[in-house]
Design a protein around this motif. Structure first.
Motif, PDB file in Angstrom:
ATOM      1  N   VAL A 786      35.721  30.804  42.437  1.00  0.00           N
ATOM      2  CA  VAL A 786      36.611  31.365  43.321  1.00  0.00           C
ATOM      3  C   VAL A 786      37.846  30.433  43.573  1.00  0.00           C
ATOM      4  O   VAL A 786      38.924  30.851  43.463  1.00  0.00           O
ATOM      5  CB  VAL A 786      36.243  31.957  44.493  1.00  0.00           C
ATOM      6  CG1 VAL A 786      37.063  32.280  45.725  1.00  0.00           C
ATOM      7  CG2 VAL A 786      35.217  33.153  44.227  1.00  0.00           C
ATOM      8  N   ALA A 787      37.231  29.206  43.892  1.00  0.00           N
ATOM      9  CA  ALA A 787      38.518  28.097  44.114  1.00  0.00           C
ATOM     10  C   ALA A 787      39.481  27.998  42.804  1.00  0.00           C
ATOM     11  O   ALA A 787      40.457  27.759  43.062  1.00  0.00           O
ATOM     12  CB  ALA A 787      37.839  26.879  44.558  1.00  0.00           C
ATOM     13  N   GLY A 788      38.657  27.865  41.590  1.00  0.00           N
ATOM     14  CA  GLY A 788      39.617  27.744  40.531  1.00  0.00           C
ATOM     15  C   GLY A 788      40.632  28.896  40.248  1.00  0.00           C
ATOM     16  O   GLY A 788      41.596  28.524  39.549  1.00  0.00           O
ATOM     17  N   MET A 789      40.352  30.033  40.781  1.00  0.00           N
ATOM     18  CA  MET A 789      41.016  31.143  40.514  1.00  0.00           C
ATOM     19  C   MET A 789      42.070  31.402  41.529  1.00  0.00           C
ATOM     20  O   MET A 789      43.072  32.263  41.489  1.00  0.00           O
ATOM     21  CB  MET A 789      40.383  32.601  40.319  1.00  0.00           C
ATOM     22  CG  MET A 789      39.654  32.416  38.884  1.00  0.00           C
ATOM     23  SD  MET A 789      39.121  34.077  38.410  1.00  0.00           S
ATOM     24  CE  MET A 789      38.340  33.608  36.701  1.00  0.00           C
ATOM     25  N   LEU A 790      41.850  30.813  42.764  1.00  0.00           N
ATOM     26  CA  LEU A 790      42.811  31.130  43.815  1.00  0.00           C
ATOM     27  C   LEU A 790      44.394  30.931  43.562  1.00  0.00           C
ATOM     28  O   LEU A 790      45.126  31.635  43.956  1.00  0.00           O
ATOM     29  CB  LEU A 790      42.346  30.261  45.177  1.00  0.00           C
ATOM     30  CG  LEU A 790      41.319  30.744  46.079  1.00  0.00           C
ATOM     31  CD1 LEU A 790      41.061  29.622  47.279  1.00  0.00           C
ATOM     32  CD2 LEU A 790      41.723  32.127  46.592  1.00  0.00           C
ATOM     33  N   PRO A 791      44.609  29.903  42.880  1.00  0.00           N
ATOM     34  CA  PRO A 791      46.266  29.636  42.602  1.00  0.00           C
ATOM     35  C   PRO A 791      46.735  30.643  41.673  1.00  0.00           C
ATOM     36  O   PRO A 791      47.938  30.989  41.894  1.00  0.00           O
ATOM     37  CB  PRO A 791      46.064  28.235  41.633  1.00  0.00           C
ATOM     38  CG  PRO A 791      44.904  27.347  42.194  1.00  0.00           C
ATOM     39  CD  PRO A 791      43.971  28.639  42.479  1.00  0.00           C
ATOM     40  N   MET A 792      45.759  31.275  40.738  1.00  0.00           N
ATOM     41  CA  MET A 792      46.523  32.610  40.255  1.00  0.00           C
ATOM     42  C   MET A 792      46.522  33.624  40.943  1.00  0.00           C
ATOM     43  O   MET A 792      47.564  34.548  40.839  1.00  0.00           O
ATOM     44  CB  MET A 792      45.391  32.863  38.988  1.00  0.00           C
ATOM     45  CG  MET A 792      45.104  31.831  38.066  1.00  0.00           C
ATOM     46  SD  MET A 792      43.911  32.180  36.696  1.00  0.00           S
ATOM     47  CE  MET A 792      44.531  33.931  36.186  1.00  0.00           C
ATOM     48  N   ALA A 793      45.733  34.000  41.970  1.00  0.00           N
ATOM     49  CA  ALA A 793      45.713  34.897  43.003  1.00  0.00           C
ATOM     50  C   ALA A 793      46.832  34.896  43.871  1.00  0.00           C
ATOM     51  O   ALA A 793      47.664  35.999  44.042  1.00  0.00           O
ATOM     52  CB  ALA A 793      44.559  35.193  43.647  1.00  0.00           C
TER      53      ALA A 793
END
Length: 859
Positions: A786-793
């Motif tokens: 989840v943390a790794g995809m937060l910048p994308m979201a």
């Protein structure tokens, strides 16, 4: 080029004088062609050498064309100057370009397939700098649309997401283990896996594009998963069993190895079917699927080699007895989870019923979520397609567009307007496109869709124009225009097709959110129809072909008569009637045509002219006449439900059997993509079951693991609805990825439970202990993902819309279904164990050994 006009030597004929001298058009053309020649006349043999005889009859000065003798009448030569005049001019404009109100010439450059866009654009820009030095001072060269800008902006945004995602995922390790050395060990797995993937991408001749970079960004949270699981188990052995780093690395990796291999291999085979999808989507997904599979495969190798080695040499555990598991934060989570798990194990049937209800909500949620082909990215530009009424000339269309340009330029955020008229394949003078360039997305706070809605409201006022506002096409298409809705009707009768298409358009207007409705049937084009009196033409010795060629030459112009040479350049010579003689259809009667009996006769003796109208063009598909209905979707609406409503309405029309209908363009690709992804889902399930069955040597354990996948689908769809996203090709990738992540938790639980049962623990105790031991790595890997995809979201840069749809479905689906899968998997595992112990199942397992839970337990 659009808007350019070539030099042309024009022979303007006065038809009245031509008739007075009793001359015809073929005579004028023949005179020009015969007196403007340069031909070889043979060779002279001079012994050992040859001399070429060349006839040099070319006219070297444009003024000399006036002196060409067309005929001799009563011993008096009739020259071109007697029946018209010569003009060294330019061809009649059929296209026009205008940049911000000033005339322009557009040069469109397209790269060849397989070449790098950024490199091609860089080479073109270098060449343009050299060309600009050669231009006159009052000429300006300006690049209006440059695809490399969006590509570079998207690439930089993805690099930023990649770095931030890696940092945030690594910090999760620090949060749970509270050990700086372990954070470094886990963090090193990310660049090692990503950089190693570049070698495989190079071998497959992949480039760093939006799809491959998207695969790498999505892999950030996954490539660290294997390292986290192995590292956490090593850390647990050192912390709880007081083992040395070397011994812990060896035994912990050996214990967790099967689970890590099962999770990684089953995740790889999820992306492989995506890489071999068909259609246009499959061409893009190949690089995505293989890149993701490469990165995950490398991460498995890293977790079995680099991570244990660094842990054995570098990892240290605190000796003061402060275990990371004893922290208030983790202890609270663990106690709450174990209490809830104990409750669920006592009421297993209740949990089972609740799970079935959750899975059943998939149907209403799927119906509610919007469906679309792709997510429209904010590219800081869009286009306005305009078609003026039939019969408008190039000048009239340009004047009409000037008012529209003024209104569009007044909209906030618009920086440039590039107008092209007659830029389509037919060079229709009443067809135009306005390219609207906006302030870059990083410099404005409002979305592109707001500007497009304002432009659409302005165009609604122009009642007699057929206009639409659309995004720039992401995929090239042979359809009528770049439109969201493209519906095709085919059949033998054009009039009946017109009736059917109008019924569909009238219904589509009642659907909320459908705008810019139009069809490809463009009628009302003014035309002069010529009817030939064949009997009279035969009596006068006039050929039908001479009538047609005379009208074509004097009305439309014939630029294939000859050419004028000046230095190394050649220019066409055109013969055409003067403007005053071709303004009305009645002027056709003044033309003369050759006659074998009378020399020449006027056309009014052999033809009659009627003013009428007709279609501007007739489209065909598979040799059948076709009408294409097009339209766009406003923000807040999606393509899928609209197509369903239109299909339902078309079915009610009850067309004749010889008429066919169906979707085209983006609408058709939506259906193809849905079918291809459905096949990919089915193959992924089948492959995952085979891999897990081979790993666990069990028939039931893979079923237990895969039962967690249906539980994740409702939460994934709910995430799309909550954040106003549609189900498209990118969010479908997110669902596939979610499958691979969700089952990882179940694999860790079941594998450890099997190990504990083989050591003599009861099913209940093994389940409770396994869930407790694997809670921390499950939470770590989930939060790291989840943390790794937060910048994308949360990203707002170029291309962020497509990346956001993937990130939201993974973040929302994984976060919402985490607790449920952590509870359902152990409950189902224990239920299957109770089923296996029944007498009926044991008798069945005796006949079919593969039905036993696994080899170890069955023995």
């Amino acid at each position: 080029f659009i808007g350019d006009r070539k030099r042309q030597i024009q022979v303007w004929v006065d038809t009245q004088k031509l008739t007075a001298f009793n001359l015809t058009v073929p005579q004028v053309e023949a005179a020009i062609a015969s007196q403007n020649l340069e031909l070889p006349g043979g060779r002279i043999d001079q012994g050992s050498r040859e001399q070429v005889v060349r006839t040099l009859g070319r006219i070297s000065n444009t003024a000399d064309f006036n002196k060409i003798i067309v005929a001799t009448i009563n011993n008096t030569p009739v020259r071109i100057s007697d029946i018209g005049y010569i003009e060294d001019g330019i061809e009649e404009p059929r296209t026009m370009a205008r940049l911000d109100g000033s005339e322009a010439i557009i040069l469109e450059v397209r790269k060849q397939s397989g070449n790098n866009t950024l490199q091609v654009v860089a080479n073109v820009k270098e060449r343009l700098i050299e060309i600009e030095r050669l231009l006159p001072p009052d000429f300006k060269l300006q690049i209006i649309r440059d695809q490399s800008r969006f590509i570079k902006g998207s690439f930089e945004a993805i690099k930023e997401h990649l770095i931030l995602g890696g940092i945030l995922a690594s910090l999760v390790v620090l949060l749970f283990l509270r050990n700086f050395r372990s954070t470094i060990i886990a963090a090193i797995a990310i660049p090692t896996s990503i950089i190693s993937t570049f070698a495989l991408m190079y071998y497959m001749n992949f480039t760093l594009n939006q799809m491959t970079m998207l695969a790498l960004v999505l892999s950030v949270g996954i490539v660290i998963d294997d390292a986290i699981v192995v590292l956490e188990n090593i850390y647990r052995f050192m912390e709880e069993k007081q083992m040395s780093p070397m011994q812990a690395a060896r035994e912990a990796t050996n214990e967790i190895g099967l689970a890590v291999m099962a999770t990684t291999l089953s995740l790889i085979i999820i992306f492989l079917p995506v890489a071999f999808m068909g259609g246009i989507v499959g061409r893009f997904m190949q690089s995505f699927g293989l890149t993701a599979a490469f990165a995950i495969g490398v991460s498995l190798l890293v977790s079995f080699t680099l991570t244990p080695m660094m842990s054995a040499r570098f990892l240290k555990v605190s000796k003061n007895g402060h275990s990371a598991k004893k922290s208030f934060f983790y202890s609270l989570i663990e106690r709450s989870y174990m209490a809830l798990l104990g409750f669920c194990m006592r009421f297993r049937l209740l949990v089972l019923v609740f799970s079935i209800v959750v899975v059943m909500t998939t149907v209403p949620l799927f119906q509610k979520v919007g469906k679309d082909f792709i997510t429209q990215d904010d590219t800081s530009d869009f286009q306005v397609d305009v078609r003026a009424p039939e019969g408008y000339s190039l000048t009239a269309t340009a004047e009409r567009l000037s008012q529209i340009e003024t209104e569009l330029r007044a909209i906030t955020g618009v920086t440039n307007l590039l107008t092209t008229i007659g830029g389509d394949s037919q060079h229709n003078p009443n067809s135009a496109t306005i390219y609207v360039k906006l302030i870059d997305i990083t410099q404005r706070k409002y979305p592109q869709a707001d500007v497009m809605e304002k432009a659409r409201k302005l165009l609604v006022k122009q009642k007699d124009l057929r206009a639409s506002v659309a995004y720039i096409a992401a995929f090239s298409s042979s359809a009528m225009k770049n439109a969201d809705i493209q519906y095709s009707l085919r059949g033998p009768n054009l009039s009946q097709l017109t009736i059917y298409s109008q019924k569909i358009i009238d219904y589509a207007r009642t659907i909320p959110g459908v705008v810019d409705l139009d069809n490809s049937l463009i009628s009302g084009k003014p035309e002069a129809r010529i009817y030939i009196d064949r009997d009279r033409a035969a009596d006068l010795g006039v050929k039908i072909s001479d009538i047609a060629s005379t009208i074509r030459t004097l009305i439309g112009g014939n630029d294939q008569v000859s050419n004028y040479r000046e230095g190394e350049d050649r220019y066409d010579i055109q013969v055409r009637a003067q403007l005053k003689d071709r303004n009305k259809s009645e002027d056709l009667f003044l033309l003369t045509v050759p006659s074998s009996k009378l020399g020449s006769v006027r056309l009014d003796q052999v033809i009659r002219v009627e003013d009428s109208t007709g279609p501007a063009q007739i489209d065909r598909y598979n040799r059948q006449r076709q009408v294409v209905i097009s339209g766009n979707i406003e923000r807040g609406q999606s393509l899928g439900p609209v197509l369903e409503l239109i299909n339902a309405n078309v079915a009610k029309i009850n067309m004749s059997p010889e008429y066919q209908y169906g979707v085209q363009g983006r609408s058709r690709e939506l259906g193809r993509a849905a079918r291809n992804f459905l096949i990919a889902f089915i193959l992924s399930f089948a492959f995952m079951y085979m891999v897990l069955a081979a790993q666990f040597e069990s028939f039931l354990d893979p079923i237990t693991i895969l039962l967690s996948l249906p539980l994740s689908i409702p939460f994934a769809l709910l995430s799309l609805i909550m954040f106003n996203q549609t189900l498209n090709i990118f969010s479908a990738l997110g669902i596939l990825m979610l499958f691979g992540i969700v089952k990882k938790n179940s694999i860790l639980q079941i594998d450890h439970a099997n190990q504990l049962r083989s050591r003599g623990l009861s099913t209940y105790d093994a389940v409770m202990r396994a869930c407790q031991d694997r809670l921390r790595p499950i939470l770590m890997t989930t939060i790291a993902l989840v943390a790794g995809m937060l910048p994308m979201a949360l990203g707002q840069g170029p291309g962020s819309a497509s990346r956001r749809s993937v990130a939201i479905i993974v973040i929302g689906g994984q976060s919402l279904c985490l607790l449920l899968t952590l509870l359902v998997t152990p409950v189902v595992y224990s239920l299957f164990d109770s089923l296996v112990k029944t007498l009926a199942w044991q008798n069945l397992a005796t006949k079919f050994p593969f039905l036993s839970r696994n080899k170890t337990q069955s023995s």
